[in-house]
Design a protein around this motif. Structure first.
Motif, mmCIF file in Angstrom:
data_model
loop_
_atom_site.group_PDB
_atom_site.id
_atom_site.type_symbol
_atom_site.label_atom_id
_atom_site.label_comp_id
_atom_site.label_asym_id
_atom_site.label_seq_id
_atom_site.Cartn_x
_atom_site.Cartn_y
_atom_site.Cartn_z
ATOM 1 N N LYS A 507 0.856 -1.188 0.000
ATOM 2 C CA LYS A 507 0.000 0.000 0.000
ATOM 3 C C LYS A 507 0.885 1.228 0.000
ATOM 4 O O LYS A 507 1.684 1.429 0.909
ATOM 5 C CB LYS A 507 -0.929 0.000 1.215
ATOM 6 C CG LYS A 507 -1.849 1.210 1.263
ATOM 7 C CD LYS A 507 -2.993 1.035 2.250
ATOM 8 C CE LYS A 507 -2.497 0.905 3.675
ATOM 9 N NZ LYS A 507 -3.633 0.856 4.642
ATOM 10 N N LEU A 508 0.734 2.070 -1.021
ATOM 11 C CA LEU A 508 1.564 3.263 -1.141
ATOM 12 C C LEU A 508 0.882 4.503 -0.573
ATOM 13 O O LEU A 508 1.563 5.411 -0.090
ATOM 14 C CB LEU A 508 1.924 3.514 -2.613
ATOM 15 C CG LEU A 508 2.713 2.398 -3.318
ATOM 16 C CD1 LEU A 508 2.988 2.782 -4.762
ATOM 17 C CD2 LEU A 508 4.011 2.103 -2.588
ATOM 18 N N LYS A 509 -0.460 4.557 -0.668
ATOM 19 C CA LYS A 509 -1.211 5.711 -0.172
ATOM 20 C C LYS A 509 -2.502 5.238 0.473
ATOM 21 O O LYS A 509 -3.230 4.414 -0.094
ATOM 22 C CB LYS A 509 -1.559 6.657 -1.326
ATOM 23 C CG LYS A 509 -0.422 7.521 -1.832
ATOM 24 C CD LYS A 509 -0.142 8.692 -0.900
ATOM 25 C CE LYS A 509 0.917 9.607 -1.499
ATOM 26 N NZ LYS A 509 1.257 10.715 -0.585
ATOM 27 N N ASP A 510 -2.798 5.762 1.657
ATOM 28 C CA ASP A 510 -4.116 5.559 2.254
ATOM 29 C C ASP A 510 -5.112 6.464 1.562
ATOM 30 O O ASP A 510 -4.751 7.517 1.026
ATOM 31 C CB ASP A 510 -4.082 5.888 3.746
ATOM 32 C CG ASP A 510 -3.931 4.636 4.596
ATOM 33 O OD1 ASP A 510 -4.510 3.607 4.208
ATOM 34 O OD2 ASP A 510 -3.217 4.700 5.615
ATOM 35 N N GLY A 511 -6.351 6.075 1.577
ATOM 36 C CA GLY A 511 -7.391 6.899 0.985
ATOM 37 C C GLY A 511 -8.752 6.496 1.471
ATOM 38 O O GLY A 511 -8.915 5.475 2.154
ATOM 39 N N THR A 512 -9.740 7.298 1.093
ATOM 40 C CA THR A 512 -11.095 7.051 1.597
ATOM 41 C C THR A 512 -12.140 6.956 0.500
ATOM 42 O O THR A 512 -13.255 6.519 0.760
ATOM 43 C CB THR A 512 -11.510 8.187 2.550
ATOM 44 O OG1 THR A 512 -11.417 9.451 1.848
ATOM 45 C CG2 THR A 512 -10.607 8.238 3.770
ATOM 46 N N ASP A 513 -11.824 7.360 -0.680
ATOM 47 C CA ASP A 513 -12.859 7.440 -1.714
ATOM 48 C C ASP A 513 -12.829 6.254 -2.676
ATOM 49 O O ASP A 513 -13.825 5.576 -2.878
ATOM 50 C CB ASP A 513 -12.705 8.743 -2.520
ATOM 51 C CG ASP A 513 -12.755 9.964 -1.640
ATOM 52 O OD1 ASP A 513 -13.761 10.117 -0.926
ATOM 53 O OD2 ASP A 513 -11.785 10.750 -1.651
ATOM 54 N N ILE A 514 -11.677 6.045 -3.256
ATOM 55 C CA ILE A 514 -11.515 5.054 -4.319
ATOM 56 C C ILE A 514 -10.168 4.371 -4.122
ATOM 57 O O ILE A 514 -9.201 4.990 -3.671
ATOM 58 C CB ILE A 514 -11.556 5.732 -5.711
ATOM 59 C CG1 ILE A 514 -12.927 6.355 -5.979
ATOM 60 C CG2 ILE A 514 -11.199 4.754 -6.816
ATOM 61 C CD1 ILE A 514 -12.964 7.227 -7.208
ATOM 62 N N ILE A 628 -11.097 8.543 -12.269
ATOM 63 C CA ILE A 628 -11.363 8.730 -10.840
ATOM 64 C C ILE A 628 -12.436 9.784 -10.624
ATOM 65 O O ILE A 628 -13.348 9.605 -9.802
ATOM 66 C CB ILE A 628 -10.061 9.109 -10.104
ATOM 67 C CG1 ILE A 628 -9.087 7.924 -10.118
ATOM 68 C CG2 ILE A 628 -10.351 9.537 -8.664
ATOM 69 C CD1 ILE A 628 -7.715 8.251 -9.586
ATOM 70 N N ARG A 629 -12.352 10.886 -11.361
ATOM 71 C CA ARG A 629 -13.373 11.923 -11.235
ATOM 72 C C ARG A 629 -14.752 11.382 -11.568
ATOM 73 O O ARG A 629 -15.726 11.635 -10.856
ATOM 74 C CB ARG A 629 -13.045 13.094 -12.166
ATOM 75 C CG ARG A 629 -11.904 13.986 -11.687
ATOM 76 C CD ARG A 629 -11.544 14.993 -12.748
ATOM 77 N NE ARG A 629 -10.469 15.891 -12.318
ATOM 78 C CZ ARG A 629 -9.748 16.639 -13.151
ATOM 79 N NH1 ARG A 629 -9.964 16.574 -14.460
ATOM 80 N NH2 ARG A 629 -8.791 17.433 -12.673
ATOM 81 N N THR A 630 -14.813 10.628 -12.649
ATOM 82 C CA THR A 630 -16.102 10.063 -13.072
ATOM 83 C C THR A 630 -16.619 9.071 -12.045
ATOM 84 O O THR A 630 -17.801 9.107 -11.662
ATOM 85 C CB THR A 630 -15.943 9.370 -14.438
ATOM 86 O OG1 THR A 630 -15.492 10.315 -15.400
ATOM 87 C CG2 THR A 630 -17.268 8.778 -14.894
ATOM 88 N N LEU A 631 -15.742 8.193 -11.577
ATOM 89 C CA LEU A 631 -16.156 7.159 -10.647
ATOM 90 C C LEU A 631 -16.554 7.746 -9.292
ATOM 91 O O LEU A 631 -17.451 7.226 -8.615
ATOM 92 C CB LEU A 631 -15.035 6.138 -10.466
ATOM 93 C CG LEU A 631 -15.416 4.769 -9.885
ATOM 94 C CD1 LEU A 631 -16.443 4.077 -10.752
ATOM 95 C CD2 LEU A 631 -14.172 3.892 -9.754
#
Length: 642
Positions: A507-514, A628-631
């Motif tokens: 895992k290189l970056k944590d995230g919350t959306d996608i 990503i924007r679309t999703l």
């Protein structure tokens, strides 16, 4: 830059215009054609030495044969620039290898004069024989000519074609263009054999003297043409046994002759047109002919890029800061580091020591690094044989060329579970070489094979780590490491190597959306996209999966439990590739998510710069940002960018 062809070449818009000239004018046409290739390639780039070596042959073929009715099949095709210029593409030749321009190789969709699409070697004899058999079946007086180099002649397919041609009773001509080169210096026994033929002045002079004498004898009841033919065969067997290789395959052998004497070529081609059945003409040429620097260093000038045609200076990009190395060079230097500590390591490549950078090991450890010639099947099975004896072989083959050895990968390596390391160079979209060279399919065709490990490094350090892992005694399966053509991302790349647990990502970056799941070098495109998106308040997580097989199932469980919107990114085909593997995992474990797969679509991608093609395919940084924007805004179903 306006490049004007010579006065005779300006008049030639097709081979019919060429035929209007006298035979004595062909020397000037050849010189103008050679100069035009030099002028255009120096400014616009492309393959160089190969086409210069066959200028006279190209002129002679179109002068003698009724093209496109008579069909010329160029092997590989990077020597077909003269052919293209003479067949209506002179004024567009500057677009060669450029996006939406002419292909660097013969393509059937591009011209009726391109009778067979090529890019890989050794296909010409089989293809031309197929055309000759079809012509015979249809009752057509159509000539078929295969033009093949001595480098391409080493491949098994060429011998399979000749073996059949000798008994097929079809009217075809094989022209063996002998310049002792492919891209690098040719290797193997065939090279020595052709050298023996070339050096046999006694045989060739005696043969000519005999035929001159026979031409003065009356042909009648007591001395027939059949008797003359038998005498010719007896002479060949008596004077020089080396001539029997082609003759033993029932191919009438002619030569060797000077491939740069255009009038002599015209004369002999006109004679050979009248002789039925399978024939082989052996011509001697110089790769890079007419440009002194290319003649002197033929490997360097195979495809030099842009250069000053007067001084010979090859233009290099200038940078203010240190630049990352090519993945190929990282491989070349790393295998030496590993081999110095592990005496079981060998390197093998089929005719690509310079392109793959195995040349470094060949120079430093010549007894442990082998160039086997254009023989991908042999390279794989040779590696398998060595692996049975405990050696750890790094078999370095371009991704698109590995397709030629697929049966050997399955039958000789995977079924026996031999730990051969396949370093698949030029994975992904390679750029200007186009459709025949793109490494689009290896993820899909390798991950379906039992026992196979399939990996891809995101950067140079990861490539070193994967190579280190692959050579360990604890790694007991065949191991694929795929990486792209060209530069990586780490100027400071030479770091201590570490073992990677097979089948684990990171895992290189944590995230919350996608969640973005990437495989290999495109992970850098995703990282750039994430940096931009975070300024907009969109916070994707990023996982570098590293392995398409086995998948990191622990990491995937984490992803599917946390995210219901997922994007996968790879530089391989979306059909059956890494994204498909993720979908299979999702289905097998009952997860539901909106998944978008970015990669190479299910269509043929032509040529252009890598950036142009990645944009067209829809997996560059901009495409990832848009996905990503679309999703993030919509509820979407599983989609592919095909």
């Amino acid at each position: 830059m306006d490049i004007t062809p010579g006065p005779l070449l300006q008049q030639i818009n097709n081979p019919q215009d060429l035929k209007k000239l006298t035979k004595d004018q062909l020397l000037q046409v050849s010189e103008e054609l050679r100069q035009y290739i030099i002028d255009v390639v120096s400014v616009h780039g492309g393959h160089f030495g190969a086409s210069l070596g066959v200028v006279e042959l190209s002129v002679a073929l179109h002068y003698v044969f009724n093209t496109p009715y008579d069909q010329l099949v160029w092997d590989v095709g990077h020597q077909a620039y003269g052919h293209k210029i003479l067949t209506g593409r002179r004024d567009n030749f500057y677009t060669n290898r450029k996006y939406n321009g002419l292909s660097g190789f013969p393509r059937r969709w591009e011209s009726e004069y391109d009778s067979f699409g090529v890019g890989h070697s050794s296909t010409s004899i089989s293809a031309a024989l197929g055309m000759a058999i079809a012509a015979k079946y249809k009752g057509e007086d159509r000539k078929s000519v295969a033009i093949i180099g001595d480098g391409a002649m080493t491949a098994g397919l060429a011998f399979e074609g000749m073996n059949h041609a000798g008994v097929a009773d079809a009217d075809m001509l094989i022209i063996l263009n002998d310049n002792c080169m492919s891209i690098d210096q040719n290797v193997g026994a065939l090279r020595e054999y052709l050298t023996d033929i070339t050096a046999s002045h006694t045989y060739n002079k005696f043969k000519d003297d005999i035929w001159n004498a026979l031409g003065k004898l009356p042909v009648g009841k007591t001395f027939t043409r059949e008797m003359a033919s038998k005498l010719e065969h007896s002479i060949k067997g008596f004077i020089n046994k080396s001539s029997n290789l082609f003759e033993a395959l029932n191919l009438r052998y002619f030569g060797p002759i000077d491939g740069h004497n255009v009038t002599k070529l015209v004369d002999i081609l006109q004679d050979l047109k009248k002789i039925p059945g399978p024939k082989l003409l052996h011509i001697l040429t110089v790769k890079g002919k007419g440009y002194a620097l290319a003649e002197k260093d033929q490997t360097k000038w195979h495809a030099p890029g842009l250069f000053d045609k007067i001084t010979g200076e090859i233009y290099k990009k200038k940078f203010d800061l240190p630049q990352p190395p090519k993945y190929q060079d990282v491989f070349g230097h790393t295998i030496i580091e590993l081999a110095e500590k592990n005496d079981k390591i060998f390197g093998i490549t089929p005719a690509m020591p310079s392109g793959s950078s195995l040349k470094f090991m060949m120079e430093k450890m010549p007894d442990r690094a082998l160039d086997v010639g254009i023989c991908e099947q042999h390279a794989v099975t040779l590696s398998a044989g060595m692996a049975t004896q405990g050696l750890r072989v790094f078999c370095n083959i371009y991704s698109s060329f590995m397709q030629r050895a697929y049966d050997q990968v399955v039958h000789d390596v995977a079924i026996q579970n031999l730990p051969v390391v396949f370093c698949l160079d030029r994975a992904g979209l390679v750029g200007e070489d186009g459709a025949t060279h793109h490494g689009a399919y290896d993820i899909a065709y390798m991950r379906c094979i039992p026992n196979m490990i399939v990996s891809a490094p995101m950067n140079e350090a990861e490539l070193r780590n994967l190579m280190y892992t692959a050579q360990l005694d604890s790694t007991e399966h065949p191991f694929v490491i795929r990486y792209p053509r060209g530069e990586g991302v780490m100027p400071d790349w030479k770091r201590e190597m570490q073992e990677i647990t097979i089948g684990t990502g990171r895992k290189l970056k944590d995230g919350t959306d996608i969640a973005i799941l990437t495989l290999g070098h495109p992970g850098n495109f995703a990282a750039a996209a994430i940096r931009e998106l975070r300024t907009e308040g969109i916070t994707p997580a990023h996982y570098d999966m590293r392995f398409a097989k086995p998948l990191d199932e622990m990491l995937l469980h984490e992803v599917f439990k946390k995210f219901d919107k997922i994007i996968t990114v790879e530089d391989g085909t979306v059909t059956g590739g890494f994204g498909s593997a993720v979908l299979e995992f999702m289905a097998a474990h009952g997860y539901t998510a909106n998944v978008k797969i970015l990669g190479i679509p299910d269509e043929v991608i032509e040529h252009g710069t890598p950036k142009e093609l990645q944009k067209e395919a829809g997996y560059d940084t901009a495409a990832i940002i848009e996905a990503i924007r679309t999703l993030s805004k919509e509820n979407v179903t599983i989609t592919f960018n095909a």
